[in-house]
Design a protein around this motif. Structure first.
Motif, PDB file in Angstrom:
ATOM      1  N   ALA A  33       0.839  -1.203   0.000  1.00 40.40           N
ATOM      2  CA  ALA A  33       0.000   0.000   0.000  1.00 40.40           C
ATOM      3  C   ALA A  33       0.874   1.253   0.000  1.00 40.40           C
ATOM      4  N   LYS A  36      -2.194   3.655   3.059  1.00 34.94           N
ATOM      5  CA  LYS A  36      -2.506   2.444   3.824  1.00 34.94           C
ATOM      6  C   LYS A  36      -3.970   2.306   4.241  1.00 34.94           C
ATOM      7  N   TYR A  37      -4.331   1.050   4.420  1.00 34.74           N
ATOM      8  CA  TYR A  37      -5.601   0.661   5.069  1.00 34.74           C
ATOM      9  C   TYR A  37      -5.254   0.417   6.528  1.00 34.74           C
ATOM     10  N   TRP A  38      -5.799   1.232   7.421  1.00 33.39           N
ATOM     11  CA  TRP A  38      -5.502   1.029   8.842  1.00 33.39           C
ATOM     12  C   TRP A  38      -6.751   1.361   9.648  1.00 33.39           C
ATOM     13  N   SER A 125      -0.318 -12.657   3.355  1.00 29.33           N
ATOM     14  CA  SER A 125      -1.707 -13.101   3.450  1.00 29.33           C
ATOM     15  C   SER A 125      -2.538 -12.486   2.325  1.00 29.33           C
ATOM     16  N   SER A 157      -8.674 -11.545   4.098  1.00 25.52           N
ATOM     17  CA  SER A 157      -7.771 -10.536   4.647  1.00 25.52           C
ATOM     18  C   SER A 157      -8.044  -9.253   3.865  1.00 25.52           C
ATOM     19  N   GLY A 158      -8.219  -8.135   4.569  1.00 29.77           N
ATOM     20  CA  GLY A 158      -8.632  -6.895   3.906  1.00 29.77           C
ATOM     21  C   GLY A 158      -7.788  -6.580   2.674  1.00 29.77           C
ATOM     22  N   SER A 159      -6.472  -6.519   2.875  1.00 31.59           N
ATOM     23  CA  SER A 159      -5.603  -6.076   1.787  1.00 31.59           C
ATOM     24  C   SER A 159      -5.578  -7.069   0.615  1.00 31.59           C
ATOM     25  N   ARG A 162      -6.931  -6.187  -2.904  1.00 30.49           N
ATOM     26  CA  ARG A 162      -6.152  -5.397  -3.879  1.00 30.49           C
ATOM     27  C   ARG A 162      -5.175  -6.272  -4.661  1.00 30.49           C
ATOM     28  N   SER A 210      -1.581  -7.591  12.341  1.00 28.50           N
ATOM     29  CA  SER A 210      -2.088  -6.286  11.886  1.00 28.50           C
ATOM     30  C   SER A 210      -3.541  -6.117  12.327  1.00 28.50           C
ATOM     31  N   MET A 214      -4.373  -2.838  14.387  1.00 22.84           N
ATOM     32  CA  MET A 214      -5.237  -1.765  13.859  1.00 22.84           C
ATOM     33  C   MET A 214      -6.429  -1.531  14.770  1.00 22.84           C
ATOM     34  N   MET A 261       0.792   6.394   9.872  1.00 22.56           N
ATOM     35  CA  MET A 261       0.200   5.149  10.384  1.00 22.56           C
ATOM     36  C   MET A 261       1.016   4.622  11.562  1.00 22.56           C
ATOM     37  N   ASP A 301       5.083  -1.510   6.431  1.00 22.54           N
ATOM     38  CA  ASP A 301       3.783  -2.062   6.829  1.00 22.54           C
ATOM     39  C   ASP A 301       3.864  -2.640   8.238  1.00 22.54           C
ATOM     40  N   ALA A 302       3.057  -3.658   8.511  1.00 25.33           N
ATOM     41  CA  ALA A 302       3.010  -4.188   9.878  1.00 25.33           C
ATOM     42  C   ALA A 302       4.172  -5.143  10.125  1.00 25.33           C
TER      43      ALA A 302
HETATM   44  O1  PMV Z   1      -5.018  -6.960   5.302  1.00 23.35           O
HETATM   45  P1  PMV Z   1      -4.328  -6.978   6.611  1.00 23.35           P
HETATM   46  O2  PMV Z   1      -5.266  -7.297   7.733  1.00 23.35           O
HETATM   47  O3  PMV Z   1      -3.106  -7.848   6.595  1.00 23.35           O
HETATM   48  O4  PMV Z   1      -3.805  -5.480   6.914  1.00 23.35           O
HETATM   49  C1  PMV Z   1      -2.855  -4.828   6.110  1.00 23.35           C
HETATM   50  C2  PMV Z   1      -2.355  -3.615   6.770  1.00 23.35           C
HETATM   51  C3  PMV Z   1      -1.180  -2.910   6.104  1.00 23.35           C
HETATM   52  O5  PMV Z   1      -0.412  -3.803   5.334  1.00 23.35           O
HETATM   53  C4  PMV Z   1      -0.274  -2.329   7.179  1.00 23.35           C
HETATM   54  C5  PMV Z   1      -1.652  -1.747   5.254  1.00 23.35           C
HETATM   55  C6  PMV Z   1      -2.204  -2.068   3.884  1.00 23.35           C
HETATM   56  O6  PMV Z   1      -3.008  -1.279   3.376  1.00 23.35           O
HETATM   57  O7  PMV Z   1      -1.821  -3.099   3.285  1.00 23.35           O
END
Ligand code: PMV
Length: 338
Positions: A33, A36-38, A125, A157-159, A162, A210, A214, A261, A301-302
Motif C-alpha cells: 500500500a 494504507k488501510y488502517w 496473506s 484478509s482486507g488487503s 487489492r 495487523s 489496527m 500510520m 507495513d506491519a
Molecule cells: O489486510 P491486513 O489485515 O493484513 O492489513 C494490512 C495492513 C497494512 O499492510 C499495514 C496496510 C495495507 O493497506 O496493506
C-alpha cells in the motif's frame, strides 16, 4: 452481517456447484500500500474506515494449487511442507474454506508456494487469500467477475482485495453495510521506471498481528479521528502523482502516509512499534541520502522491513548503498494472473 451471508449473496446456487475433479492452479501478486488501510468499520467483513491504494509486485506473490481431498479433512502445504492443522496458517485457511464447503462438505488439498517471506509485513496473506479465491473460482467454475472475487478475497484478509490485479489498485471503502461496494479497482496506468526495493531487516513472525494492532489503534488513540482526512488528502496526491508521473510527490506522500500510520500505533495504548533498531537506522540513512539529492523514499507495513521507492535511473546507485536490496520493477515483470 456475517461472512456467510455475503458469500450466499454473491454465489447463490453456485455454492452448490460440483467441483472440478482436476487440480487447478492460480497466482496472485503481493501488493504494497502506498496509501494504507488502517482501521476497520466492520471487523467481521474486513470493511475499512478509509479507501487505500497499492502497487502489486509483479511476479512476487503466491501460487496456489487446489483440489478436493477424498478424506474428511483438509491438507495444507506451504512451500513443500505439510502444515499442522493446529498452526495459525492452517487455522486461518480452514476457517476461510469453511465458508465454501456447501452441503457436500467438501474437503480440500491446498498447496501454497510463496516467494515472499511470510508474516514479515510483506503482505503474504494478501496474495495468499487472493490466489486461493482465484483457485476456488476455477475449481467450482463460479465464473465470478473480478469485483466479486475481490470481495471474497477481502473476507480472508482486507488487503487481499487489492491483490487481484497487477500495477496500481485502489480499494474503495464503500458505504454499504454488506460491503458489496467495498472492493479493489485497477488503475490503468503504467509507470515503467518505478522501482520498489525490498529491504529485509528481520524475517521473524511479527509480534502482533495487523488485525489486533489496527483495532487497538482505533480503540485507544484519540488522534485516529484525524486519519481519514489524512488518507483523503494522500489519495488525491498519489493519484495526481501517478497521472503526472511525479515521483517526488509519490515518494513524499507514500512515506508520510506510512509514518503517520506508525505514529498512530506508537501513540495507541499499549503502544505498538514494528520498527527495530535496524529499521530506524535505514530510515535515517534514507533521509541522509535525500539530503544529498538522491530521490529515494520508503514505506513500511506491519513489520520491521522496509520497501524503498525510487526510479530505475537511480537503481544502481541505491543498490550500492543497500547491497542486500531486492529490486522489483512492478511494470516490467509480466505476472500470470490466470
Ligand atoms: O489486510 P491486513 O489485515 O493484513 O492489513 C494490512 C495492513 C497494512 O499492510 C499495514 C496496510 C495495507 O493497506 O496493506
Amino acid at each position: 452481517m456475517k461472512k456467510q451471508d455475503v458469500i450466499n449473496q454473491i454465489l447463490g446456487d453456485r455454492l452448490e456447484n460440483l467441483a472440478n475433479p482436476l487440480l487447478v492452479k492460480a497466482f496472485a501478486p503481493t501488493n504494497i500500500a502506498l496509501c494504507k488501510y488502517w482501521g476497520k468499520r466492520d471487523q467481521e467483513l474486513n470493511l475499512p474506515v478509509t479507501s487505500s491504494l497499492s502497487i502489486s509486485l509483479g511476479s512476487k506473490g503466491t501460487s496456489t494449487e487446489l483440489c478436493l481431498n477424498e478424506q474428511a479433512q483438509d491438507i495444507f502445504m506451504l512451500n513443500g511442507e505439510v502444515m499442522s492443522l493446529s498452526s495459525n496458517f492452517s487455522r486461518r485457511l480452514e476457517s476461510f474454506l469453511d465458508l465454501f464447503r456447501g452441503r457436500h462438505s467438501w474437503h480440500f488439498r491446498v498447496e501454497t508456494k510463496t516467494n515472499i517471506p511470510l508474516a514479515a509485513g510483506l503482505a503474504s496473506s494478501a496474495s495468499g487469500f487472493a490466489a486461493l479465491v482465484l483457485a476456488l473460482n476455477k475449481l467450482f467454475d463460479w465464473q465470478l467477475d473480478s469485483h466479486q472475487l475481490s470481495i471474497l478475497a477481502r473476507l480472508g484478509s482486507g488487503s487481499a482485495c487489492r491483490s487481484l490485479w497487477p500495477g496500481f489498485v485502489e480499494w474503495s471503502k464503500g458505504i454499504e453495510r454488506s460491503g458489496m461496494d467495498s472492493y479493489g479497482k485497477e488503475i490503468s496506468a503504467v509507470w515503467a521506471e518505478l522501482c520498489i526495493g525490498l529491504l529485509m531487516v528481520n524475517e521473524n513472525e511479527k509480534p502482533i498481528s495487523s488485525r489486533e494492532a489496527m483495532q487497538r489503534t482505533v480503540d485507544t488513540n484519540m488522534f485516529y479521528s484525524l486519519w481519514p482526512e489524512k488518507v483523503n488528502q494522500d489519495l488525491v496526491a498519489i493519484k495526481k502523482a501517478i497521472d503526472e508521473k511525479d515521483f517526488l510527490l509519490l515518494g513524499k506522500t507514500a512515506e508520510s502516509n506510512a509514518l503517520t500510520m506508525h505514529s498512530l500505533m506508537l501513540s495507541a495504548w499499549p503502544p505498538i512499534q514494528y520498527a527495530l533498531p535496524e529499521t530506524v537506522a535505514v530510515t535515517q540513512k534514507i533521509w541522509a541520502l535525500r539530503q544529498q539529492g538522491i530521490a529515494v523514499y520508503f514505506t513500511q507495513d506491519a513489520g520491521p522491513n522496509l520497501k524503498l521507492l525510487f526510479l530505475s535511473a537511480d537503481a544502481a546507485l541505491i543498490q550500492s548503498h543497500f547491497p542486500t536490496l531486492e529490486i522489483i520493477k512492478p511494470f516490467e515483470t509480466s505476472s500470470s494472473l490466470e
